[in-house]
Design an enzyme around this catalytic site. Structure first.
Site, short mmCIF file in Angstrom:
data_model
loop_
_atom_site.label_atom_id
_atom_site.label_comp_id
_atom_site.label_asym_id
_atom_site.label_seq_id
_atom_site.Cartn_x
_atom_site.Cartn_y
_atom_site.Cartn_z
N LEU A 13 0.71 -1.12 0.04
CA LEU A 13 0.08 0.23 -0.25
C LEU A 13 0.70 1.23 -0.01
O LEU A 13 0.66 2.33 -0.45
CB LEU A 13 -0.83 0.11 1.40
CG LEU A 13 -2.03 -1.06 1.49
CD1 LEU A 13 -3.07 -0.81 2.72
CD2 LEU A 13 -2.84 -1.11 0.13
N GLY A 14 2.18 1.24 0.63
CA GLY A 14 3.25 2.56 1.17
C GLY A 14 3.97 2.21 1.44
O GLY A 14 4.24 1.11 2.69
N GLY A 17 10.43 6.30 5.50
CA GLY A 17 11.54 5.62 5.37
C GLY A 17 11.46 4.82 6.53
O GLY A 17 12.89 4.54 6.79
N LYS A 36 1.89 -3.20 8.56
CA LYS A 36 2.77 -2.15 9.37
C LYS A 36 3.84 -2.57 8.87
O LYS A 36 3.96 -3.50 10.52
CB LYS A 36 2.17 -0.43 9.73
CG LYS A 36 3.98 -0.04 9.27
CD LYS A 36 3.01 1.50 10.22
CE LYS A 36 4.24 2.54 10.56
NZ LYS A 36 3.65 3.90 11.10
N ASP A 128 2.86 14.98 14.17
CA ASP A 128 3.36 14.55 12.94
C ASP A 128 1.53 14.86 12.25
O ASP A 128 1.62 14.01 11.28
CB ASP A 128 4.03 13.90 12.75
CG ASP A 128 4.86 13.77 11.61
OD1 ASP A 128 4.58 14.96 10.98
OD2 ASP A 128 4.96 12.87 11.44
#
Length: 849
Positions: A13-14, A17, A36, A128
């Protein structure tokens, strides 16, 4: 290919870093998740693993509609992984996408403001917030993700080991860029940048490095929206104010303000806000050609050129924290800012000049130049300025305004005074007094279980007092309170999961977990609300049971509710409904019992609906202990056995077996059922023998006649089953082996128990007790359901007791003992046993036989 046990990876999906996110299937529950997985290369630095784990722990403690949920976290080999809720809509903004419609931008901002408010209440700052961390569900709603650098709201901004401020420069608040202490208002500033970007199509400030971007956030004015969006400017101002105290003070405040705009738009009070994104882009281009951006720290915003959709938010290189501090936060600039709020206009001009000199020194030569010229700068301030600051600091101290970030608290003012005169005793004592009062405030906050305020106050007190036993004691107490709070939050998470899975009761059910959370934190409103919601769910289960007339389940749920929440408002109504339905059920049961008994008398025993059997069984389904229904089923079983015997007499083994199985299911302990099953086995044996037997010859028939004659003679002589081979039973069976349907042989076998009873009576009258005992056993073997067996056993037992009594009188204890044992086997509860046993023990010496 990466393999994580329990997960099947579908596609990427993505990638960032730190980690890569995959679409995967969690096989245990067959659901899609965003998996993740941290890059194994980062394991060389344990800080990355700790950050990854921290993100999972923080997100797992946040249960909110607009926060991405975490399902699982773990490590497999070199892979740290975290399974999160999968949001198919992706980020709220793509890298090069156009602006979003106003209604969309407002709704998303309102939803994320609610998530920020929730995180504030739980004690966390995200730090963030940016478009990539705001994801969309299929229904278009937004959710906040990536709490990897989140911190408790009382913690100072942290740095990596390279000294760079963590976060994304384009979305940093001024205080975050300066490395200052943060609270939830910093997240609201970042959200304001996202809102501006969604509305306009680019971030408000852009430069080539983070130092320049950070200074722009600090020094540049709040950006202006295009003319077509100008009505929204107050909202942008409330989010992007440079000073935290000038912004919305909570996510809830921002959400309320946004909701008012949404309502006005829906009511048609703000026409023109539905302009197409392309028109907004044109407005921005026109505005930038008319207005030149303000210069800031050797870097200027780049105007839109070429592609009108260029977002200008690619991350610049991160600047050093000491550079940003040197450029924006030396003590002289701070003193100037404080003094400008109270001194006369002339002094304000002096302060402004000092601030300007400080800023130019910082930008030109960094922190070293500011230190080099500090004496010269301090000399520019008159002593009255220092005295004024000390007076205001004391006033703030007396008023209880101990700490803050607005420049008006006692701590800030005393620190400014010390920056002007490092050796000033008044400032030194004042700061110590502030520390002591902060420590007292921490104690008071602990008494109210306010861990956030206690922690914040204790941290500030430690900084001012330099530690000490009192500070350490309060920090230990805060840690203990945190532990209780963490335990409560963990239990709340488990309770919510149990509630969502429908597990309300039991040790691992929602109710028990919410109760444990409340016991850990007695003031926890979420735990109280969870118990209330669980009881509501139990009440719904009770109502559902009422709907299907399952009164047992309804009664159990009502008892559960009374045990968990005795004051539950709907409890009286539920009990009243239970009583009403029980009365109605009792009346229906009485009616069905009467009808079943009528059907039984009419011979409609079993089978179709409405039979005696079906009615009795229906009653037992509603009232498992109903004695009348149980007795009725036994009578039904007895009637079926009668029908089975009729089938046996007709040699219809199949019908007999079916009827006996029905009777067995209803009353398997009936004696007549056992006897009927014996007869069924014998019928099947006869039928099997008959099927294999050859046609009888004349000689065979003659042999049958002789065997029956011999069997009749043996029966008349009392040789019913003995001696083997020459008894009536064996002779009749031998005849049936030749002619299985011989009626005389069958009648002879049926007459054996009748003949045994007759011989029993004769022998009992003549004193032949052992012979009578043998006949009793014959009856038991051939007619186990014979109702006379009980009386026969009692009569024979009394006869043996008479004999024992006689033998005792004759001083023959051995004979008396044998007779007594025979009586005891026949009638263990006979009342005559005990007296005769006493007499037997009383014999002094046994008599010779």
């Amino acid at each position: 290919m990466i393999e994580i046990p329990g997960y099947r990876l579908l596609r990427q999906l993505g990638r960032g870093g730190m980690a890569t996110v995959y679409l995967a299937v969690q096989e245990s529950v067959d659901r899609e998740v965003a998996l993740k997985i941290m890059s194994p290369a980062l394991l060389v630095d344990p800080n990355f693993g700790e950050r990854f784990l921290r993100e999972a722990k923080i997100a797992a403690r946040l249960h909110h509609r607009h926060v991405v949920g975490v399902h699982d976290v773990g490590r497999c080999g070199d892979y740290h992984y975290m399974a999160m809720e999968y949001l198919a809509g992706g980020p709220v903004l793509s890298k090069n996408g156009p602006p979003r419609p106003v209604s969309f931008a407002l709704r998303v901002t309102r939803e994320i403001a609610g998530a920020i408010n929730y995180a504030q209440q739980k004690g966390f700052i995200h730090r963030d917030i940016k478009p990539d961390n705001i994801l969309l569900r299929d229904d278009g709603s937004a959710a906040l993700t990536d709490f990897g650098i989140a911190r408790a709201n009382d913690s100072a901004t942290r740095m990596t080991r390279t000294g760079a401020v963590v976060g994304t420069p384009h979305y940093m608040s001024p205080e975050q860029a300066r490395g200052k202490q943060l609270d939830g208002r910093a997240d609201l500033y970042s959200l304001g940048v996202v809102l501006y970007e969604m509305l306009v199509g680019r971030v408000p400030y852009h430069a080539e490095d983070s130092l320049a971007v950070g200074i722009m956030h600090i020094t540049q004015p709040v950006p202006k929206l295009p003319e077509s969006l100008a009505v929204l400017q107050p909202l942008v101002d409330g989010l992007l104010a440079k000073e935290p105290h000038d912004r919305f003070q909570s996510g809830n405040d921002a959400a309320i303000a946004i909701a008012r705009y949404e309502k006005a738009i829906a009511n048609g009070e703000l026409p023109g806000l539905d302009a197409a994104p392309e028109r907004i882009v044109e407005d921005v281009r026109s505005a930038e050609t008319r207005v030149s951006p303000l210069p800031a720290a050797d870097a200027s915003p780049r105007p839109l050129s070429g592609d009108a959709h260029a977002r200008h938010r690619s991350d610049p290189s991160m600047g050093r924290l000491d550079q940003i501090l040197a450029a924006t936060d030396d003590h002289i600039m701070r003193a100037s800012r404080v003094s400008q709020r109270a001194v006369k206009p002339a002094r304000r001009r002096i302060g402004s000049r000092i601030a300007l000199v400080a800023l130019l020194l910082a930008l030109a030569g960094g922190g070293f130049m500011a230190w080099k010229h500090q004496d010269r700068l301090r000399a520019m301030l008159p002593n009255t300025e220092l005295n004024d600051i000390l007076a205001r600091a004391q006033k703030a101290l007396d008023a209880g305004n101990l700490d803050g970030s607005e420049g008006s608290s006692a701590r800030e003012l005393f620190q400014v005074a010390r920056s002007l005169d490092q050796d000033n005793d008044i400032a030194r004592r004042g700061m110590r007094e502030v520390g002591e009062k902060l420590l007292a405030r921490a104690h008071d906050a602990l008494k109210r279980n306010d861990a956030g305020l206690a922690r914040q106050s204790a941290a500030a007190a430690r900084e001012l007092l330099g530690g000490g036993a009192a500070v350490e004691d309060i920090e230990k107490s805060i840690a203990a309170l945190d532990a209780r709070g963490t335990e409560a939050e963990t239990l709340l998470g488990k309770a919510q999961a149990a509630f969502d899975a429908g597990r309300l009761l039991g040790d691992d059910g929602a109710v028990a977990l919410y109760q444990r959370a409340l016991a850990s934190d007695t003031g926890n409103s979420l735990a109280r609300a969870g118990i209330s919601r669980s009881v509501d769910a139990l009440a719904e289960q009770a109502k559902a049971a009422f709907a299907v007339a399952d009164l047992a389940t309804a009664a159990t749920r009502i008892e559960d509710i009374a045990r968990i929440l005795p004051g539950y408002p709907s409890l009286p109504d539920l009990r009243a409904e239970l009583g009403k339905q029980r009365d109605a059920a009792a009346a229906a049961i009485e009616s069905d019992l009467a009808q079943a008994e009528a059907q039984l008398r009419a011979g409609r025993i079993a089978g179709a609906a409405g039979s005696a059997q079906s009615l009795f069984e229906s009653v037992l389904q509603r009232d498992a202990g109903n004695a009348r229904a149980k007795a009725g089923l036994r009578r039904v079983a007895q009637a079926l056995i009668v029908q089975a015997r009729a089938a046996l007499e007709d040699s219809n083994a199949g019908t007999a077996e079916r009827l006996l199985k029905q009777a067995q299911a209803m009353a398997g302990d009936l004696p007549e059922l056992r006897a009927a099953n014996v007869d069924l086995r014998e019928l099947r044996e006869r039928l099997a023998i008959a099927a294999e037997r050859p046609v009888a010859t004349a000689a065979d028939l003659e042999r049958v006649r002789n065997l029956i004659s011999e069997a009749d003679a043996a029966s008349a002589a009392g040789r019913l089953i003995n001696p083997p081979g020459n008894s009536a039973y064996d002779k009749y069976r031998a005849a049936l082996a030749i002619d299985g349907e011989n009626k005389a042989a069958l009648a002879g076998l049926a007459a054996i128990p009748v003949r045994a009873r007759a011989i029993f009576d004769e022998q009992l009258a003549e004193g032949g007790l052992n012979r009578a005992l043998g006949m009793l056993e014959v009856v038991r073997q051939f007619a186990p359901a014979d109702p006379s067996l009980s009386s026969m056993s009692e009569r024979l037992a009394n006869a043996f007791l008479d004999l024992a009594d006689t033998r005792i009188g004759e001083k023959l204890p051995a004979d008396a003992e044998r007779a007594l044992q025979s009586a005891r086997k026949l009638s263990p509860a006979n009342p005559r046993l005990s007296p005769i046993e006493t007499r037997l023990r009383g014999l002094a010496t046994p008599a010779a036989g």
